[in-house]
Design a protein around this motif. Structure first.
Motif: not given
Length: 400
Positions: A284-293, A303-308
Motif C-alpha cells: 500500500x505504501x509503495x502504491x500510495x507513494x508512486x501515486x503521489x509522485x 521531492x521528499x516523496x521521491x526520496x521516501x
C-alpha cells in the motif's frame, strides 16, 4: 577492500576471538541515539543506562502523541483522495513502527539470548585464518549497508525539517510529510519543530529496527560460510594429513549446524509477524507513494516523496536480499560436506557425515509470517502488486 576493512574496524571494532560483533553494537548505539532504550544487548555503564532510559521515555512518548495527531488528521480528511493518500503513506509507516516496538519489547529476553548466543558461537567457531577473514568481511559489508541505509533516511528527514522551518505555510499540517492535526494551544514554532523532529526520529528509529533484523540474518549467513570452511580441515592430500580427529570434528560441525538451525528459528519467530505486516503495508505504501509522485506538482513535497519511495524500496530490498543470501548459502552445505575426503573415514564418521548432509538438505528460509519467503522473487512480487494498486488509483483520480 583492505582500506574498507581497516576503516570499518575503526568504528566499534569487531573481534571474533572475543565474540564482539561490532555491526550489532553500532546499530544498537544508533537505536539508543534516536530514542529506543534497548538496554542489556551491549556493554553499558550505569550512567549510560540512566541517560538512555530517560531519553527513550521522552522520545517514545513524544512520538506516540505525534502518531495520534496523524491518525486524527486522517479521520478528518479521509474523503479527499489526494489528502488521504498523503497522510496514509506516513501514518501506516508510523503505525508499523509502533507494532515493531511492541514486538521487540515482547520478545526482548529472546532477542537478548540470540545476541549472546551469536557472540558465543562466534568466539567458539571462528577459528582459522579464512574463517576470521570471512567474519571481518561480513562485518564490513553489514556496517556499510547499515550506514548507507541510515544516511539515506537522514536525507529526506533533514530536508523536510529545513523546509518546514523556512516555508511553514506550505508544509505544516497541509502537505506531505507533515499531515498532522496538532493542538491549537501549541505555538507555531513549536509545532514546526515538533513535526520536523518527530518525522525524522520515527524514520531513523524504523531504520534501526529493520537493521537489527537484517544484521541477525547477516550474522547467520556469515556463520553458514564459516561452517562451509570447516570442512577444509577434513581434506586429505598426499602431502598433508588430517590435523584433527575426523569423528570429533564432524560432531562439532553437526552441533554447530544445529545451533544455527535453532537461531534461525528463533529469529524468524520474533520477526515473522512484523515482517508480514511490513510487507502487506509496503504494498500500500509503495502504491500510495508512486501515486503521489505521478500526480505531484514538482514541489518540495514531491521531492521528499521521491526520496521516501527510495527508502521504502531499499527497506524491502534489504530484507529480501539478506534473506535470499541465507537461503542460497544454506543450500551449499551438503556440497561442502560431500567434497571432503570422506572415503578415507571409518564407518562411524561416514554415518555422522550422512546425518549432517540429510539435515543440510533443508535450506534456511526466513519468512514473512510463514507465508512468503524473504527472497528476491518476493521483492518483485511486491512491486508488481503495488503497480496494480497504482493503476486503480489513477483510474479513480481521473474520474474525480
Amino acid at each position: 577492500m583492505e582500506r574498507l576493512l581497516r576503516a570499518s574496524q575503526r568504528v566499534l571494532p569487531s573481534n571474533a576471538a572475543e565474540g564482539r560483533i561490532g555491526s550489532i553494537e553500532l546499530n544498537l548505539w544508533l537505536a539508543q541515539l534516536v530514542g529506543l532504550p534497548l538496554l542489556g544487548l551491549k556493554r553499558e555503564t550505569r550512567l549510560q543506562r540512566i541517560w538512555i532510559t530517560i531519553l527513550g521515555a521522552f522520545v517514545l512518548f513524544s512520538l506516540f502523541c505525534y502518531v495520534i495527531f496523524e491518525l486524527y488528521d486522517l479521520c478528518l480528511n479521509w474523503q479527499d483522495l489526494d489528502i488521504m493518500t498523503q497522510n496514509l503513506v506516513l501514518s501506516l509507516t508510523h503505525v508499523m513502527y509502533w507494532l515493531k516496538v511492541f514486538n521487540i519489547c515482547y520478545h526482548y529476553e529472546s532477542l537478548k539470548h540470540i545476541v549472546q548466543k551469536l557472540s558465543a558461537i562466534t568466539r567458539a567457531c571462528v577459528l582459522s585464518k579464512k574463517q576470521t577473514e570471512t567474519f571481518h568481511k561480513a562485518e564490513m559489508e553489514s556496517k556499510l549497508v547499515m550506514l548507507m541505509y541510515f544516511h539515506l533516511v537522514i536525507l529526506p528527514g533533514t530536508m523536510g525539517l529545513v523546509w518546514i522551518l523556512l516555508f511553514p505555510d506550505d508544509f505544516a499540517g497541509v502537505r506531505f510529510p507533515y499531515r498532522a492535526k496538532l493542538p491549537d494551544f501549541m505555538p507555531p514554532i513549536v509545532q514546526y519543530f515538533y513535526m520536523g523532529l518527530s518525522v525524522s526520529f520515527l524514520a531513523l528509529a524504523i531504520t534501526t529496527i529493520d537493521n537489527l533484523n537484517v544484521l541477525l540474518m547477516s550474522q547467520i549467513c556469515m556463520h553458514l560460510k564459516v561452517l562451509n570452511l570447516s570442512f577444509d580441515e577434513l581434506h586429505v592430500t598426499p602431502d598433508q594429513k588430517l590435523r584433527v580427529d575426523p569423528y570429533d570434528w564432524l560432531l562439532s560441525i553437526v552441533k554447530y549446524h544445529c545451533e544455527l538451525i535453532v537461531l534461525r528459528q528463533q529469529v524468524d519467530s520474533i520477526f515473522r509477524l512484523p515482517v508480514l505486516l511490513q510487507f502487506v503495508s509496503s504494498v500500500v505504501i509503495v502504491a500510495m507513494t508512486v501515486f503521489q509522485v505521478i500526480v505531484g506538482d514538482g514541489s518540495k513535497s514531491s521531492v521528499i516523496m521521491d526520496l521516501l519511495l527510495s527508502c521504502v524500496l531499499c527497506q524491502l530490498f534489504l530484507y529480501c536480499w539478506f534473506g535470499n543470501e541465507v537461503h542460497e548459502q544454506s543450500k551449499t552445505l551438503s556440497t561442502s560436506g560431500f567434497g571432503c575426503s570422506w572415503l578415507e573415514f571409518d564407518k562411524k564418521c561416514k554415518k555422522t557425515l550422512l546425518i549432517f548432509m540429510i539435515n543440510a538438505d533443508r535450506p534456511f528460509l526466513f519468512t514473512a509470517g510463514g507465508f512468503m519467503g524473504l527472497t528476491l522473487p518476493s521483492f518483485t512480487f511486491i512491486i508488481s502488486k503495488s503497480y496494480s494498486i497504482v493503476a486503480v488509483l489513477r483510474q479513480m483520480y481521473s474520474r474525480t
